[in-house]
Design a protein around this motif. Structure first.
Motif, PDB file in Angstrom:
ATOM      1  N   ARG A 287      39.253  61.510  17.623  1.00 38.18           N
ATOM      2  CA  ARG A 287      40.155  61.319  16.570  1.00 38.18           C
ATOM      3  C   ARG A 287      41.825  61.125  16.992  1.00 38.18           C
ATOM      4  NH1 ARG A 287      37.981  65.728  11.581  1.00 38.18           N
ATOM      5  NH2 ARG A 287      35.939  65.397  12.370  1.00 38.18           N
ATOM      6  N   VAL A 288      41.968  61.970  18.019  1.00 39.59           N
ATOM      7  CA  VAL A 288      43.121  61.406  18.934  1.00 39.59           C
ATOM      8  C   VAL A 288      43.333  59.933  19.291  1.00 39.59           C
ATOM      9  CG1 VAL A 288      44.695  61.910  20.777  1.00 39.59           C
ATOM     10  CG2 VAL A 288      43.566  63.820  19.479  1.00 39.59           C
TER      11      VAL A 288
ATOM     12  N   VAL B 293      44.481  57.716  16.606  1.00 32.46           N
ATOM     13  CA  VAL B 293      45.990  57.623  16.573  1.00 32.46           C
ATOM     14  C   VAL B 293      46.506  56.566  17.790  1.00 32.46           C
ATOM     15  CG1 VAL B 293      48.168  59.028  16.714  1.00 32.46           C
ATOM     16  CG2 VAL B 293      46.230  59.698  15.728  1.00 32.46           C
TER      17      VAL B 293
ATOM     18  N   ARG C  83      34.110  59.387  22.678  1.00 33.78           N
ATOM     19  CA  ARG C  83      34.431  60.557  23.486  1.00 33.78           C
ATOM     20  C   ARG C  83      33.740  60.723  24.816  1.00 33.78           C
ATOM     21  NH1 ARG C  83      33.971  65.358  19.034  1.00 33.78           N
ATOM     22  NH2 ARG C  83      35.194  64.242  17.568  1.00 33.78           N
TER      23      ARG C  83
ATOM     24  N   ASP D 260      47.560  64.101  25.937  1.00 35.81           N
ATOM     25  CA  ASP D 260      46.094  64.856  25.173  1.00 35.81           C
ATOM     26  C   ASP D 260      45.248  65.269  26.417  1.00 35.81           C
ATOM     27  OD1 ASP D 260      44.757  65.770  23.054  1.00 35.81           O
ATOM     28  OD2 ASP D 260      43.371  63.952  23.429  1.00 35.81           O
TER      29      ASP D 260
END
Lengths: 250, 399
Positions: free
Chosen positions: B10-11, B14, B69, B126
């Motif tokens: 999900r990051v 963005v 991922r 992140d």
């Protein structure tokens, strides 16, 4: 941070502040000794009252925006679906506070032009951290028994959030907002270096014309506003905390 | 092959959205001279065709890797590689866009470059945050980044960029103001530590005076910095005029002296408050044990209380240093020097490259100070420290 003043002193400060903003000329004899070479003792290029109102408006707008984003972010990262964003949000909010406000002004002026917007952005970024951290603490330190009871009565996730978690975290959130506002009130003055209409205008005029009376009236009005607003919010927080009935040392 | 949504980070989404915007926004800005409005050049037209295609491909691969991922280390390396590619490309764009022999033309990074940079800096942040690197590793990352930037700056890679042209024409003043900036920020911190820590110890012992002093220092924090700078001009010119020898020491009404004193006054609260907080958090058992073995008050303070309170005191130093690096920019308004000189001169001339020459080093210094001191705080804190309340509680800066 604690600014404890007896109620009577607060009242006197408040009355003096209002009188000064409405009728600054009354204080002219007091300020006259601070000027040199017959400079004006009271700032008249712009009404002090309107500068104060626009100062408070900028701070208020930035704090509302910071509150919405910080509380929203804290809610997001405490849900199962948003947990992934927790490390990143923490880092970003911390970076926001490490970034010097003057640098934010300098870097946003090319994009947004002179005026209120760069100041709003700078205050917004600077104010995120206390609200985010306090909301996060509020939402993650709820008593397990309360949360289990909420689940046991069959509340949905949304109901738990709006009826249990947020009301219980509210005093802490308010504490974060209070810190954020007090920081912003003083920081907003540097916005006047990029033509934002704040009380900084008075101080900068004083620096440019070497007029201590201007510097002092600008500075003291901002400091008095900060102390009074801080005290009021602290009072509100205690009332809310007592109502929520959850005894937690903030 | 069916796309499984659970495999999407999900990051990464963005990062991908910001990077996608960065790809279409102008990569570099070209200006005929230093003051005029710039015209944007897209990624492919700002670079030699081959280099442009390579960068485009690099960014797209980066976006895909960010969306999947993958192990954190892969994500971290991806972000570093793309960021390095961007750093090289912007230098190339400057050389490519500047007509040969033209000394007035200016090339600066456009919004596309900043967006791409922000997207992959986000990915790096992140990854680093998820990795939870140890204190030493964080310092190593910082040192590596600093070394890479130094390498680029000493090579000719960025010399075509307008920011570097601005620097070259002011190299001497730049280092002088840098020295002043550091003197202001760290000198006022040193004095504040010398006075604030003993004052904090004193406040810890005398409860009645504690609230008076802390209240007073809190009120100081509410005075806007530009006003405090200004208010101190008067008293300091009086000192310079009346106290023999003061003027010889460099104390004057305007300039560095009032800025130094103002920064010192702002620094006192975090120093005193964190010393008090640190001493208050010393476990009762530790004090009882120290008394039990017959330590005097002085021995107890030096051998038990201060070592245990040290991480919290250090947190105060961290807050003060980062805050002072930012606040020292404002000293320029009263002739105190520092990087603010370039910021305010640039704002006055609407020469944004000059503004950046002041703002970028300030931000870099603040970050470096934060990373290093956070690491040091972590290294000194005992591994089982659970009551680390001070960091956020004390982070109440004023500007």
């Amino acid at each position: 941070m604690r600014i404890g003043l007896p109620l009577i002193i607060r009242l006197i400060v408040f009355l003096l502040l209002v009188t000064f903003l409405v009728m600054p000329q009354w204080f002219a004899p007091l300020l006259q000794p601070l000027t040199e070479n017959g400079g004006p003792p009271v700032y008249v290029q712009s009404s002090l009252l309107s500068l104060t109102i626009s100062h408070l408006t900028v701070v208020f707008a930035a704090t509302v925006a910071a509150t919405i984003v910080a509380v929203g972010l804290a809610i997001l990262v405490t849900r199962e679906s948003g947990r992934e964003f927790l490390p990143l949000s923490r880092s970003l909010v911390n970076i926001g506070q490490t970034f010097p406000p003057v640098a934010v002004l300098a870097l946003t002026v090319p994009m947004l032009g002179f005026g209120e917007w760069p100041t709003l952005i700078a205050l917004f970024l600077y104010g995120l951290l206390p609200i985010f951290e306090n909301t996060l603490t509020g939402l993650t330190t709820l008593p397990v028994s309360v949360m289990e009871a909420a689940r046991g009565t069959g509340m949905t996730g949304w109901q738990r959030l709006t009826k249990v978690e947020l009301p219980l975290a509210f005093p802490l959130i308010l504490g974060g907002i209070r810190l954020s506002i007090v920081i912003s009130l003083a920081t907003a003055t540097i916005g006047s270096t990029v033509a934002a209409r704040t009380l900084g205008e008075v101080i900068i005029a004083g620096l440019q014309s070497n007029n201590l009376a201007f510097i002092l009236q600008g500075g003291v009005v901002v400091a008095a506003l900060a102390v009074l607003i801080y005290d009021t919010l602290l009072f509100a927080e205690r009332v809310v905390a007592r109502r929520s009935g959850l005894n937690r040392a903030a | 092959m069916r796309l499984d949504l659970r495999r999407i980070d999900r990051v990464g989404v963005v990062v991908a959205l910001i990077a996608a915007y960065g790809l279409v926004a102008p990569f570099a800005l070209f200006r005929a001279n230093r003051i005029v409005q710039g015209e944007g050049r897209s990624l492919l037209s700002a670079l030699p065709p081959s280099l442009g295609m390579v960068l485009m491909a690099l960014v797209i691969v980066g976006i895909v890797l960010a969306l999947l991922r993958l192990p954190i280390l892969v994500r971290l390396v991806t972000s570093f590689v793309v960021l390095a590619g961007l750093a090289i490309a912007i230098g190339g764009a400057a050389t490519f866009l500047t007509p040969a022999g033209n000394t007035y033309a200016r090339v600066s990074p456009g919004s596309g470059f900043w967006m791409l940079g922000a997207a992959f800096a986000l990915l790096a942040t992140d990854s680093l945050a998820r990795m939870r690197p140890t204190a030493w590793l964080r310092i190593a990352f910082l040192a590596a980044t600093a070394a890479a930037i130094t390498l680029i700056l000493t090579s000719d890679l960025w010399s075509g960029l307008s920011l570097m042209k601005e620097y070259v024409s002011r190299a001497d003043t730049f280092w002088m103001e840098a020295g002043r900036h550091l003197t202001l920020a760290s000198g006022s911190l040193a004095v504040a530590a010398l006075i604030g820590i003993p004052l904090g110890i004193f406040c810890h012992r005398a409860a009645r005076i504690r609230s008076v002093i802390l209240n007073l220092l809190n009120v100081v924090q509410t005075i806007p910095s530009i006003a405090l700078f200004g208010i101190l001009i008067g008293p300091l010119s009086w000192v310079a005029a009346t106290v023999p020898g003061a003027a010889d020491l460099g104390i004057r009404g305007i300039g560095m002296a009032p800025a130094f004193v103002a920064l010192f006054l702002y620094s006192l609260l975090p120093m005193v408050a964190n010393t008090v907080g640190g001493l208050a958090s010393v476990p009762r058992d530790a004090n009882d044990a120290a008394r039990g073995v017959g330590m005097t008050d002085r021995q107890r303070l030096v051998q038990v209380e201060l070592p245990l309170a040290f991480p919290v005191i250090l947190t105060g130093i961290r807050i003060v240093l980062v805050q002072n690096i930012g606040l020292a920019t404002i000293a320029a308004l009263i002739g105190g020097g520092g990087f603010g000189v370039f910021v305010f001169q640039g704002l006055g001339q609407t020469a944004m490259d000059l503004v950046l020459l002041g703002a970028v080093p300030t931000v870099a210094l603040a970050f470096a100070a934060a990373v290093i001191l956070d690491a040091v705080v972590e290294l000194t804190a005992p591994a089982n420290a659970t009551n680390r309340t001070a960091p956020t509680a004390g982070k109440e800066a004023t500007a």
